[in-house]
Write a protein that holds these residues in place. Structure first.
Motif, PDB file in Angstrom:
ATOM      1  N   TRP A 128      14.687 109.790  31.401  1.00 55.07           N
ATOM      2  CA  TRP A 128      16.067 110.276  31.418  1.00 55.07           C
ATOM      3  C   TRP A 128      16.186 111.535  32.272  1.00 55.07           C
ATOM      4  N   GLU A 129      15.231 112.415  32.161  1.00 52.62           N
ATOM      5  CA  GLU A 129      15.240 113.614  32.987  1.00 52.62           C
ATOM      6  C   GLU A 129      15.152 113.272  34.468  1.00 52.62           C
ATOM      7  N   PHE A 130      14.345 112.250  34.795  1.00 49.39           N
ATOM      8  CA  PHE A 130      14.274 111.820  36.191  1.00 49.39           C
ATOM      9  C   PHE A 130      15.624 111.289  36.660  1.00 49.39           C
ATOM     10  N   LEU A 131      16.311 110.500  35.817  1.00 43.83           N
ATOM     11  CA  LEU A 131      17.600 109.927  36.200  1.00 43.83           C
ATOM     12  C   LEU A 131      18.611 111.028  36.493  1.00 43.83           C
ATOM     13  N   VAL A 132      18.648 112.044  35.649  1.00 43.09           N
ATOM     14  CA  VAL A 132      19.586 113.150  35.874  1.00 43.09           C
ATOM     15  C   VAL A 132      19.268 113.845  37.188  1.00 43.09           C
ATOM     16  N   SER A 133      17.991 114.065  37.443  1.00 39.95           N
ATOM     17  CA  SER A 133      17.593 114.704  38.692  1.00 39.95           C
ATOM     18  C   SER A 133      17.881 113.804  39.891  1.00 39.95           C
ATOM     19  N   TYR A 134      17.674 112.519  39.717  1.00 41.20           N
ATOM     20  CA  TYR A 134      17.907 111.540  40.789  1.00 41.20           C
ATOM     21  C   TYR A 134      19.378 111.498  41.182  1.00 41.20           C
ATOM     22  N   LEU A 135      20.245 111.499  40.199  1.00 36.75           N
ATOM     23  CA  LEU A 135      21.683 111.461  40.474  1.00 36.75           C
ATOM     24  C   LEU A 135      22.155 112.742  41.147  1.00 36.75           C
ATOM     25  N   GLY A 136      21.466 113.842  40.871  1.00 35.27           N
ATOM     26  CA  GLY A 136      21.884 115.112  41.430  1.00 35.27           C
ATOM     27  C   GLY A 136      21.245 115.456  42.759  1.00 35.27           C
ATOM     28  N   SER A 137      20.397 114.553  43.276  1.00 34.57           N
ATOM     29  CA  SER A 137      19.702 114.855  44.530  1.00 34.57           C
ATOM     30  C   SER A 137      19.800 113.756  45.582  1.00 34.57           C
ATOM     31  N   HIS A 192      10.203 104.480  41.275  1.00 35.25           N
ATOM     32  CA  HIS A 192      10.476 104.832  39.884  1.00 35.25           C
ATOM     33  C   HIS A 192      11.350 103.752  39.250  1.00 35.25           C
ATOM     34  N   PRO A 193      11.001 103.275  38.062  1.00 33.02           N
ATOM     35  CA  PRO A 193      11.784 102.188  37.437  1.00 33.02           C
ATOM     36  C   PRO A 193      13.237 102.553  37.189  1.00 33.02           C
ATOM     37  N   MET A 194      13.537 103.837  37.019  1.00 28.49           N
ATOM     38  CA  MET A 194      14.934 104.230  36.829  1.00 28.49           C
ATOM     39  C   MET A 194      15.752 103.980  38.093  1.00 28.49           C
ATOM     40  N   SER A 195      15.215 104.286  39.246  1.00 28.69           N
ATOM     41  CA  SER A 195      15.928 104.041  40.501  1.00 28.69           C
ATOM     42  C   SER A 195      16.048 102.550  40.767  1.00 28.69           C
ATOM     43  N   GLU A 196      14.999 101.789  40.467  1.00 30.81           N
ATOM     44  CA  GLU A 196      15.063 100.334  40.638  1.00 30.81           C
ATOM     45  C   GLU A 196      16.078  99.708  39.685  1.00 30.81           C
ATOM     46  N   GLY A 197      16.095 100.197  38.457  1.00 36.26           N
ATOM     47  CA  GLY A 197      17.031  99.644  37.480  1.00 36.26           C
ATOM     48  C   GLY A 197      18.474  99.926  37.848  1.00 36.26           C
ATOM     49  N   LEU A 198      18.768 101.151  38.287  1.00 34.91           N
ATOM     50  CA  LEU A 198      20.136 101.497  38.672  1.00 34.91           C
ATOM     51  C   LEU A 198      20.590 100.661  39.864  1.00 34.91           C
ATOM     52  N   PHE A 199      19.740 100.526  40.862  1.00 30.21           N
ATOM     53  CA  PHE A 199      20.076  99.757  42.059  1.00 30.21           C
ATOM     54  C   PHE A 199      20.398  98.309  41.706  1.00 30.21           C
ATOM     55  N   ASN A 200      19.512  97.653  40.971  1.00 29.77           N
ATOM     56  CA  ASN A 200      19.697  96.234  40.661  1.00 29.77           C
ATOM     57  C   ASN A 200      20.830  95.996  39.665  1.00 29.77           C
ATOM     58  N   PHE A 201      21.097  96.965  38.806  1.00 27.78           N
ATOM     59  CA  PHE A 201      22.218  96.836  37.876  1.00 27.78           C
ATOM     60  C   PHE A 201      23.534  96.749  38.642  1.00 27.78           C
ATOM     61  N   VAL A 202      23.738  97.650  39.603  1.00 26.87           N
ATOM     62  CA  VAL A 202      24.986  97.662  40.368  1.00 26.87           C
ATOM     63  C   VAL A 202      25.083  96.421  41.253  1.00 26.87           C
ATOM     64  N   VAL A 203      23.974  96.021  41.879  1.00 30.16           N
ATOM     65  CA  VAL A 203      23.999  94.843  42.761  1.00 30.16           C
ATOM     66  C   VAL A 203      24.289  93.579  41.966  1.00 30.16           C
ATOM     67  N   ALA A 204      23.695  93.433  40.776  1.00 34.53           N
ATOM     68  CA  ALA A 204      23.943  92.249  39.950  1.00 34.53           C
ATOM     69  C   ALA A 204      25.387  92.199  39.483  1.00 34.53           C
ATOM     70  N   TRP A 205      25.946  93.333  39.147  1.00 36.85           N
ATOM     71  CA  TRP A 205      27.354  93.393  38.751  1.00 36.85           C
ATOM     72  C   TRP A 205      28.241  92.996  39.928  1.00 36.85           C
ATOM     73  N   THR A 206      27.877  93.440  41.129  1.00 38.52           N
ATOM     74  CA  THR A 206      28.633  93.074  42.325  1.00 38.52           C
ATOM     75  C   THR A 206      28.573  91.569  42.582  1.00 38.52           C
ATOM     76  N   LEU A 207      27.407  90.968  42.348  1.00 39.22           N
ATOM     77  CA  LEU A 207      27.258  89.523  42.533  1.00 39.22           C
ATOM     78  C   LEU A 207      28.283  88.750  41.722  1.00 39.22           C
ATOM     79  N   MET A 208      28.513  89.164  40.494  1.00 39.39           N
ATOM     80  CA  MET A 208      29.419  88.422  39.610  1.00 39.39           C
ATOM     81  C   MET A 208      30.881  88.586  39.988  1.00 39.39           C
ATOM     82  N   PHE A 209      31.200  89.527  40.875  1.00 38.04           N
ATOM     83  CA  PHE A 209      32.567  89.653  41.342  1.00 38.04           C
ATOM     84  C   PHE A 209      32.952  88.522  42.302  1.00 38.04           C
ATOM     85  N   ALA A 210      31.965  87.818  42.859  1.00 42.27           N
ATOM     86  CA  ALA A 210      32.264  86.773  43.844  1.00 42.27           C
ATOM     87  C   ALA A 210      33.171  85.679  43.277  1.00 42.27           C
ATOM     88  N   PRO A 211      32.823  85.010  42.147  1.00 40.88           N
ATOM     89  CA  PRO A 211      33.732  83.987  41.613  1.00 40.88           C
ATOM     90  C   PRO A 211      35.115  84.531  41.289  1.00 40.88           C
TER      91      PRO A 211
END
Length: 350
Positions: A280-289, A166-185
């Motif tokens: 959006w409904e999938f995201l809410v369900s995804y976060l709760g499961s 699901h693109p919502m799960s892919e988007g959430l995963f890559n958003f957090v990982v990309a933000w983590t990448l920028m913490f390196a410098p």
């Protein structure tokens, strides 16, 4: 016709103001409750009846007390500002706040591990009872890291097929990982990184590819008191790469975060994942499961706090003409870290 002779003022002319009309100047002395008269003896002189004398003494005493209290306040404030002496000094206050923050961070670390990893009460499965579906989802998300495989497949290259999630799960995963990448410098240029005795490489690696739980102890340890004598460690090869390539890291991470948002909303449009409401409904369900998705929300909340905190402590690393801009943007999630990476003065660290 004779003109009147002008009248000149001579040394013997009558003065315009008579000194006899001047009254003695009375000065209130705040140290001793007496009145000092100019031109008279230095002994105390009181005019008027006894009631007026007592009233004068009362006013003088009050002024004297206020003056002594004011001088004492100034002295104590100056000592506190200089960090010396006294139980209420700024140094001790800062130590108290620092210790309180450390306690709070260690408690947050314990809650993070116990609640998200061990207890079964949070959404999804704990680590000791993780399901095969969660493992498969995690592997699929990892293969779609930064949307590389899906984008390659979209242009007709199919050497490896990207898992369809699901693109919502892919988007959430890559958003957090990309933000983590920028913490390196930011971590490699942190002015307090020497207080962390472990390897920054290992710390950031675990944070990047495992969980954000490793960043919380670092934030607590960096609050330790500075050592008087310490030898600055040589920056690792990975650290030098991240510092010298900070602008590339910032641009890459920022673009992936933006792409993650767009992908969540519009990605895989031909995959029957629904419109914006259904996603959006999938995201809410995804976060709760799913425990993984639930943990990502915790990571985002912590990053919102840690980003301005770390950037604010390291503004001296920014190019001088960009400090005001970065100081303002550091409170904006993701954007502040992109600004730090783009405006980092690498000459200070290399």
């Amino acid at each position: 016709m004779q003109s009147a002779a002008p009248t000149l003022c001579t040394a013997v002319s009558t003065p315009a103001i008579s000194s006899a009309s001047l009254r003695p100047l009375r000065i209130v002395n705040f140290r001793t409750p007496v009145l000092i008269s100019e031109g008279r003896s230095n002994h105390a002189s009181f005019n008027g009846d006894e009631r007026k004398q007592r009233h004068s003494l009362s006013i003088s005493n009050r002024f004297s007390l206020r003056l002594r209290l004011h001088q004492k306040f100034i002295s104590s404030t100056t000592a506190a500002a200089s960090g010396g002496g006294g139980s209420g000094s700024m140094t001790e206050l800062n130590d108290d706040v620092r210790k309180l923050l450390q306690i709070f961070l260690w408690i947050a670390e314990a809650v993070y591990i116990i609640w998200l990893f061990l207890l079964p009460y949070a959404p999804g499965d704990p680590v000791w009872a993780i399901s095969s579906d969660t493992i498969s989802s995690l592997i699929g998300l990892s293969l779609n890291f930064f949307f590389i495989l899906p984008l390659i497949n979209s242009v007709g290259i199919h050497l490896i097929e990207a898992p369809v999630l699901h693109p919502m799960s892919e988007g959430l995963f890559n958003f957090v990982v990309a933000w983590t990448l920028m913490f390196a410098p930011l971590l490699y240029t942190d002015k307090r990184r020497e207080r962390f005795k472990g390897s920054i490489d290992v710390l950031w690696g675990f944070q990047m590819f495992l969980t954000n739980t490793f960043l919380i102890p670092y934030m607590a340890i960096r609050l330790n008191g500075a050592e008087k004598d310490y030898t600055r460690r040589k920056t690792s090869q990975l650290g030098s790469l991240m510092i010298n390539g900070a602008s590339v890291v910032g641009l890459s991470g920022g673009l992936v975060c933006l792409l993650s948002i767009l992908w969540s909303l519009y990605g895989r449009g031909d995959g029957n994942f629904g419109d914006l409401r259904e996603r959006w409904e999938f995201l809410v369900s995804y976060l709760g499961s799913e425990r993984l998705a639930y943990a990502f929300i915790w990571d985002i909340c912590l990053y919102i706090v840690f980003q301005p905190w770390l950037i604010g402590d390291n503004l001296q690393n920014i190019q001088e003409d960009k400090i005001a801009l970065v100081s303002f943007l550091r409170f904006v999630p993701v954007v502040g870290l992109v600004a730090y990476c783009l405006c980092l003065d690498t000459n200070n660290e290399t």
